[in-house]
Each structure stands twice: as C-alpha cells, then as structure tokens.
Motif scaffolding. Structure first.
Motif, PDB file in Angstrom:
ATOM      1  N   ILE A  47       0.834  -1.204   0.000  1.00 32.87           N
ATOM      2  CA  ILE A  47       0.000   0.000   0.000  1.00 32.87           C
ATOM      3  C   ILE A  47       0.870   1.256   0.000  1.00 32.87           C
ATOM      4  N   TYR A  48       1.994   1.193   0.695  1.00 33.24           N
ATOM      5  CA  TYR A  48       2.906   2.338   0.738  1.00 33.24           C
ATOM      6  C   TYR A  48       3.634   2.533  -0.596  1.00 33.24           C
ATOM      7  N   LYS A  49       4.045   1.431  -1.235  1.00 35.37           N
ATOM      8  CA  LYS A  49       4.886   1.507  -2.431  1.00 35.37           C
ATOM      9  C   LYS A  49       4.100   1.734  -3.721  1.00 35.37           C
ATOM     10  N   ASP A  50       2.903   1.164  -3.837  1.00 35.54           N
ATOM     11  CA  ASP A  50       2.161   1.222  -5.090  1.00 35.54           C
ATOM     12  C   ASP A  50       1.236   2.434  -5.124  1.00 35.54           C
ATOM     13  N   GLN A  51       1.448   3.317  -6.096  1.00 38.34           N
ATOM     14  CA  GLN A  51       0.669   4.555  -6.151  1.00 38.34           C
ATOM     15  C   GLN A  51      -0.820   4.311  -6.436  1.00 38.34           C
ATOM     16  N   TRP A  52      -1.136   3.164  -7.085  1.00 39.69           N
ATOM     17  CA  TRP A  52      -2.540   2.847  -7.365  1.00 39.69           C
ATOM     18  C   TRP A  52      -3.298   2.467  -6.092  1.00 39.69           C
ATOM     19  N   LEU A  53      -2.569   2.186  -5.045  1.00 38.54           N
ATOM     20  CA  LEU A  53      -3.200   1.839  -3.766  1.00 38.54           C
ATOM     21  C   LEU A  53      -3.218   3.021  -2.796  1.00 38.54           C
ATOM     22  N   HIS A  54      -2.835   4.200  -3.290  1.00 40.39           N
ATOM     23  CA  HIS A  54      -2.843   5.398  -2.446  1.00 40.39           C
ATOM     24  C   HIS A  54      -4.245   6.006  -2.436  1.00 40.39           C
ATOM     25  N   THR A  55      -5.181   5.278  -1.871  1.00 44.46           N
ATOM     26  CA  THR A  55      -6.568   5.736  -1.755  1.00 44.46           C
ATOM     27  C   THR A  55      -7.005   5.574  -0.308  1.00 44.46           C
ATOM     28  N   PRO A  56      -8.073   6.275   0.112  1.00 50.11           N
ATOM     29  CA  PRO A  56      -8.540   6.145   1.500  1.00 50.11           C
ATOM     30  C   PRO A  56      -8.821   4.700   1.909  1.00 50.11           C
ATOM     31  N   MET A  57      -9.428   3.910   1.010  1.00 50.52           N
ATOM     32  CA  MET A  57      -9.766   2.534   1.372  1.00 50.52           C
ATOM     33  C   MET A  57      -8.522   1.740   1.741  1.00 50.52           C
ATOM     34  N   TYR A  58      -7.486   1.846   0.932  1.00 46.79           N
ATOM     35  CA  TYR A  58      -6.276   1.063   1.197  1.00 46.79           C
ATOM     36  C   TYR A  58      -5.475   1.640   2.360  1.00 46.79           C
ATOM     37  N   PHE A  59      -5.576   2.953   2.567  1.00 45.63           N
ATOM     38  CA  PHE A  59      -4.927   3.534   3.751  1.00 45.63           C
ATOM     39  C   PHE A  59      -5.567   2.966   5.020  1.00 45.63           C
ATOM     40  N   LEU A  60      -6.903   2.886   5.042  1.00 45.91           N
ATOM     41  CA  LEU A  60      -7.601   2.298   6.191  1.00 45.91           C
ATOM     42  C   LEU A  60      -7.225   0.829   6.356  1.00 45.91           C
ATOM     43  N   LEU A  61      -7.074   0.127   5.236  1.00 44.36           N
ATOM     44  CA  LEU A  61      -6.670  -1.275   5.293  1.00 44.36           C
ATOM     45  C   LEU A  61      -5.263  -1.427   5.874  1.00 44.36           C
ATOM     46  N   SER A  62      -4.371  -0.480   5.544  1.00 47.94           N
ATOM     47  CA  SER A  62      -3.011  -0.533   6.107  1.00 47.94           C
ATOM     48  C   SER A  62      -3.043  -0.329   7.620  1.00 47.94           C
ATOM     49  N   GLN A  63      -3.966   0.502   8.101  1.00 45.66           N
ATOM     50  CA  GLN A  63      -4.095   0.700   9.548  1.00 45.66           C
ATOM     51  C   GLN A  63      -4.636  -0.556  10.231  1.00 45.66           C
ATOM     52  N   LEU A  64      -5.542  -1.254   9.548  1.00 43.27           N
ATOM     53  CA  LEU A  64      -6.050  -2.529  10.071  1.00 43.27           C
ATOM     54  C   LEU A  64      -4.904  -3.536  10.194  1.00 43.27           C
ATOM     55  N   SER A  65      -4.017  -3.559   9.197  1.00 41.80           N
ATOM     56  CA  SER A  65      -2.865  -4.461   9.244  1.00 41.80           C
ATOM     57  C   SER A  65      -1.926  -4.099  10.390  1.00 41.80           C
ATOM     58  N   LEU A  66      -1.732  -2.805  10.633  1.00 41.56           N
ATOM     59  CA  LEU A  66      -0.876  -2.383  11.753  1.00 41.56           C
ATOM     60  C   LEU A  66      -1.476  -2.812  13.089  1.00 41.56           C
ATOM     61  N   MET A  67      -2.791  -2.677  13.226  1.00 42.61           N
ATOM     62  CA  MET A  67      -3.447  -3.112  14.469  1.00 42.61           C
ATOM     63  C   MET A  67      -3.335  -4.625  14.640  1.00 42.61           C
ATOM     64  N   ASP A  68      -3.461  -5.366  13.537  1.00 37.44           N
ATOM     65  CA  ASP A  68      -3.330  -6.822  13.613  1.00 37.44           C
ATOM     66  C   ASP A  68      -1.923  -7.229  14.045  1.00 37.44           C
ATOM     67  N   MET A  69      -0.907  -6.551  13.508  1.00 36.69           N
ATOM     68  CA  MET A  69       0.469  -6.840  13.904  1.00 36.69           C
ATOM     69  C   MET A  69       0.688  -6.534  15.381  1.00 36.69           C
ATOM     70  N   MET A  70       0.066  -5.462  15.855  1.00 31.09           N
ATOM     71  CA  MET A  70       0.180  -5.101  17.270  1.00 31.09           C
ATOM     72  C   MET A  70      -0.445  -6.172  18.157  1.00 31.09           C
ATOM     73  N   LEU A  71      -1.602  -6.706  17.756  1.00 28.80           N
ATOM     74  CA  LEU A  71      -2.257  -7.769  18.524  1.00 28.80           C
ATOM     75  C   LEU A  71      -1.369  -8.999  18.647  1.00 28.80           C
ATOM     76  N   VAL A  72      -0.792  -9.416  17.514  1.00 29.68           N
ATOM     77  CA  VAL A  72       0.054 -10.611  17.511  1.00 29.68           C
ATOM     78  C   VAL A  72       1.300 -10.397  18.365  1.00 29.68           C
ATOM     79  N   CYS A  73       1.952  -9.250  18.202  1.00 31.27           N
ATOM     80  CA  CYS A  73       3.198  -8.971  18.946  1.00 31.27           C
ATOM     81  C   CYS A  73       2.948  -8.800  20.442  1.00 31.27           C
ATOM     82  N   THR A  74       1.740  -8.431  20.820  1.00 26.68           N
ATOM     83  CA  THR A  74       1.415  -8.252  22.233  1.00 26.68           C
ATOM     84  C   THR A  74       1.219  -9.580  22.952  1.00 26.68           C
ATOM     85  N   THR A  75       0.744 -10.601  22.235  1.00 28.69           N
ATOM     86  CA  THR A  75       0.361 -11.860  22.898  1.00 28.69           C
ATOM     87  C   THR A  75       1.323 -13.025  22.670  1.00 28.69           C
ATOM     88  N   VAL A  76       1.682 -13.283  21.417  1.00 24.75           N
ATOM     89  CA  VAL A  76       2.389 -14.528  21.100  1.00 24.75           C
ATOM     90  C   VAL A  76       3.824 -14.585  21.624  1.00 24.75           C
TER      91      VAL A  76
END
Length: 311
Positions: A47-76
């Motif tokens: 999402i960061y590298k591809d300019q075609w993914l520089h839209t609000p929808m994909y930006f929100l999706l990137s934030q969802l991925s960051l939250m998911d990574m935080m969940l995994v790193c907090t527990t496992v």
C-alpha cells in the motif's frame, strides 16, 4: 501473601502443556504468527509503495494491518517465551501494557466502520467520492479509531490493576485481559464490570450499527445495478469486508459481552487465541485473494524484486 495485598507480578498459566499434541499446536501457533506478521507487513508495504493503492480505502486497510500486527506482537512472543523457558510470570507493568495494547486493537471496530462508509460512498455515490471521502476525513477517522482504542485501553488497564488481588495470582490465560484479571480481585468489582460492559457496547455495537447500515444501503444499490460486471465487483469487495467484520465481531462479542455466569476460562482462551492470533493472519489473506488491485501490486512487487536479483 495476605488477603487483599497488591502484587508485583502474576503467573500466566498459558495455552498449552508439554504433551505431544500441544507441542504440535504450539508449533502451528508460531507458524501462524510468522505468516500473520509477514502478510500484514507485506500488505502495508504494498500500500505504501504502489501509487494505485494510495486511496482512502487502502490507507484504512493498512491501519487494520498495523493493528493486527500489534495484537500478535502483544500476545504470542510472551506466550512462546513462557512455554519454552518455563518462566510464566509477568510483571504488573507488563500485564498493564498487554491490556492496553489489546484494547487499543479494539479500535479495529471503528476502522471497520470507516471502511464500510468508504465502500458506501464508492458504490452509492461514485461521482462524489473525492468530496465525501476526502483525505482529511479519512485521516480524522483513522486518528479517531486509534485514540478511542487508546482511551479505552488506558481506562481498563489503570482501573484493573488498581484492584487489590487475592492470594491466588494465577491467570488462567496466555495473556493479561481485563475480564480475566477482574476474577482475581478481592473486592466488589460489579461497578467496574458494568462500566466495562457499557464501554464494550459502545466500542462494538455502535460501529456495528454503522457497518450494517452502510452495507444495507450498498446492497440496495447493488441490486439496482444494471451492469453485471459492476455488481460482481461491488459484491467481491463488500464480501471481503463483511468476512473480516464477522471474524472480528464474533470473537469480540463472545469474549467481552457474555454474562458473567456463562463465562468459561477454556472457552475464553480458545476464542481469544482465534481473535488475537488467527484472525490477524486471515485478514490480509481475505483481502488479497478477493482483490485484483492488491494481487496486481503484489505481482508488480515480485517482478521488481526478481529484476533486482538478476542484476
């Protein structure tokens, strides 16, 4: 230790014992964690590298991925270290941080509501998309999701760890979670549990109402579309979102909104493992498999990597 004394650490009983079956399951969890971290990091990178993914929808999706990574790193990692070394203790501060970051991850509900609004505008008002879903609004919704999760996390962590705890400081879980810790308190926690329940209703059901409203309007619009291709594209995008909504909400409602009399430590551990470990792996898979733009960005990234290795 005296009844009602405070403590500097707890004992996490964990998810697995050292039987062969549990050792295999432990290995599966570690593999799932690695896949989850790699796939979510790859999603953010694409999402960061591809300019075609520089839209609000994909930006929100990137934030969802960051939250998911935080969940995994907090527990496992803590669970894995405790299982491999036999050191099951966790400090008061460590417990508070786990509660905080896990609750911040609850901001996913608001992110999903923002994503459903984005899809509503894209499907129902495509010509006004740039106005109704501009970058300023997208950033505000993203910041609001993180801040609301952080505020709830700070409240839960601070209030839970200020209770006096009884002699038995064993947490029948593989991470610290407010509902589990409250069971160890040596004082009346009914008022706090009621407030926590209200917070869960606000954090879960209000975004869910917005999501259901958005997708009801989307469904009505899609059914009136004359183009079969446009209808298929809309259904493909929205079905991915709804699958993720079902995964996240199903587990969260089961853990946080059941009456106290129906709670079981074993059920909580299984559902929490699904929510905190397996769902973060499934989210990027669901989005990438059903999304041609993400698959195209991945193919382009792989071609660029191949070209670099050949040179």
């Amino acid at each position: 230790m005296e009844h009602g004394n405070t403590t500097s650490e707890f004992i996490l009983l964990g998810l697995f014992d050292h039987t062969t079956a549990h050792q295999i399951l432990f290995g599966v969890v570690i593999i799932v964690m690695l896949i989850s971290l790699i796939s979510n990091a790859l999603m953010v990178l694409l999402i960061y590298k591809d300019q075609w993914l520089h839209t609000p929808m994909y930006f929100l999706l990137s934030q969802l991925s960051l939250m998911d990574m935080m969940l995994v790193c907090t527990t496992v990692p803590k669970m894995a270290a405790a299982y491999l070394t036999g050191k099951k203790s966790i400090s008061l501060a460590g417990c508070g941080l786990q509660i905080f970051f896990l609750t911040v991850g609850g901001g996913e509900c608001f992110l999903l509501a923002a994503m459903s609004y984005d899809r509503y505008v894209a499907v129902c008002h495509p010509l006004r998309y740039a106005t109704l879903m501009n970058w300023q609004l997208c950033l505000r919704m993203t910041l609001g999701s993180w801040l609301l999760g952080a505020a709830d996390g700070l409240m839960q962590a601070t209030a839970t760890l200020n209770f006096p705890f009884c002699n038995r400081l064993e947490i029948d879980h593989f991470f610290c979670e407010a509902p589990t810790l409250v069971r160890l308190a040596c004082t009346d926690t009914n008022a706090f549990e009621y407030v926590m329940y209200i917070c869960c209703v606000l954090m879960l059901l209000i975004p869910l109402l917005l999501i259901l409203t958005s997708y009801s309007l989307i469904l009505a619009a899609v059914l009136h579309m004359r183009s079969t291709e446009a209808r298929k594209k809309a259904f493909a995008t929205c079905s991915s979102h709804l699958a993720v909504v079902g995964l996240i909400y199903g587990a969260a409602i089961f853990v946080y909104m059941r009456p106290k009399s129906y709670r079981s430590a074993n059920h909580d551990k299984v559902v929490s493992a699904f929510y905190a470990i397996f769902t973060p792996m499934l989210n990027p898979v669901i989005y990438s498999l059903r999304n041609n733009e993400v698959k195209g960005a991945l193919r382009k990234c792989m071609r660029q990597c191949t070209a670099l290795t050949q040179h």
